[in-house]
Design an enzyme around this catalytic site. Structure first.
Site, PDB file in Angstrom:
ATOM      1  N   GLU A 185       4.080  -5.917 -30.466  1.00 31.70           N
ATOM      2  CA  GLU A 185       2.620  -5.972 -30.566  1.00 31.70           C
ATOM      3  C   GLU A 185       2.092  -5.199 -31.763  1.00 31.70           C
ATOM      4  O   GLU A 185       1.094  -5.591 -32.370  1.00 31.70           O
ATOM      5  CB  GLU A 185       1.993  -5.437 -29.271  1.00 31.70           C
ATOM      6  CG  GLU A 185       0.604  -5.962 -29.017  1.00 31.70           C
ATOM      7  CD  GLU A 185       0.536  -7.472 -29.080  1.00 31.70           C
ATOM      8  OE1 GLU A 185      -0.453  -7.992 -29.644  1.00 31.70           O
ATOM      9  OE2 GLU A 185       1.471  -8.137 -28.601  1.00 31.70           O
ATOM     10  N   ASP A 190       2.435 -16.213 -28.136  1.00 32.82           N
ATOM     11  CA  ASP A 190       2.413 -16.532 -29.562  1.00 32.82           C
ATOM     12  C   ASP A 190       2.648 -18.022 -29.800  1.00 32.82           C
ATOM     13  O   ASP A 190       2.061 -18.612 -30.714  1.00 32.82           O
ATOM     14  CB  ASP A 190       3.487 -15.726 -30.301  1.00 32.82           C
ATOM     15  CG  ASP A 190       3.194 -14.235 -30.270  1.00 32.82           C
ATOM     16  OD1 ASP A 190       2.000 -13.872 -30.181  1.00 32.82           O
ATOM     17  OD2 ASP A 190       4.139 -13.442 -30.331  1.00 32.82           O
TER      18      ASP A 190
END
Length: 286
Positions: A44, A137
């Site tokens: 992240e 993602d």
């Protein structure tokens, strides 16, 4: 450098990660928890560092068991190149993490058990995040692909529909192959909730995209997209045909065949400043 260090102050841990962490402690899997937390954190921070590099406004970094969410103030109006880089920056971290762990293992600084566990978690988080399901993602990459060729509103609806279909297929596979994997069921439940919330917020997301075009930082548009519409078509309907990353010229056709061209800013001004949400395009000409 300060803007990158400041990202650490935006870290937040999702309750789901605390839940799985508690389960790990109760079942004597604290080592596994630390490895998983480290991988997710690096993943992240990769997103957040890339966003900060392009001067995006990062609200917070929410850590999840399988990745995370870097919440930003950008709403679909940044250049495609930036969005691709920011989205791929998370999965890219797993490549050097795997290489570094392999080096430590080969050098004898990591035992066989730790290497196998790290490799398993690193591959699992990497693979899971590339599934085409929002807000993973893979779901964001899918949205970028769809919105490159389709209007923003249509691309968002299609992305949510595909996410739901993939998630249903995954749940069916989970029922058949691993019905007792509680962690996977928790993740599936979280994703199902996220997809449902994204569907409900569709009107708000489209409005936020349009507001950013009107009030926010102007994007670097590389293409001109001509939208043909009749004089009777509503302004709001035409705005839903706007693309991301493109400048729009609206060609209005009248009943007798005459054609006039409006700039997108004229529609945005009429919609937001003049509140003419249901007015026809003809009202801006005649």
């Amino acid at each position: 450098m300060n803007k990158y260090i400041g990202l650490l102050g935006k870290l937040h841990v999702h309750p789901l990660l605390w839940l799985i962490g508690g389960m790990a402690v109760l079942t004597a899997h604290f080592k596994q928890l630390c490895l998983l937390f480290f991988i997710v954190l690096v993943h992240e921070l990769g997103h957040a560092a890339a966003a900060a590099f392009f001067s995006w406004r990062v609200k917070r970094i929410l850590l999840l068991p399988f990745g995370g969410v870097a919440e930003v103030e950008e709403h679909g109006n940044r250049p495609f190149r930036e969005e691709w880089i920011v989205t791929l920056a998370g999965p890219a971290q797993h490549l050097w993490l795997g290489a570094a762990a392999c080096f430590f293992w080969k050098a004898g600084w990591m035992d066989d058990g730790s290497w196998e566990l790290f490799f398993h978690y690193n591959v699992a988080v990497f693979g899971l995040n590339l599934l085409p399901v929002w807000p993973l993602d893979g779901g964001k990459l899918l949205f970028l692909l769809l919105s490159y060729r389709r209007p923003f509103s249509e691309a968002h609806r299609n992305m949510v529909a595909i996410s739901a279909a993939v998630l249903v297929a995954g749940v069916i596979l989970l029922l058949v192959a691993a019905p007792r994997q509680l962690e996977l069921w928790v993740i599936a439940a979280f994703l199902a909730h996220a997809v449902w919330q994204e569907w409900k917020q569709h009107p708000y997301i489209v409005m936020r995209f349009l507001l950013e075009r009107y009030y926010g930082k102007k994007g670097d548009y590389t293409r001109l997209q001509t939208i043909t519409a009749s004089a009777e078509e509503r302004i709001s309907a035409v705005l839903h045909r706007f693309y991301r990353g493109q400048k729009h010229a609206i060609e209005v056709t009248g009943g007798s065949g005459e054609r006039m061209t409006l700039d997108e800013n004229e529609l945005l001004h009429a919609f937001f400043a003049e509140k003419r949400t249901d007015a026809p395009l003809g009202a801006l000409i005649y």
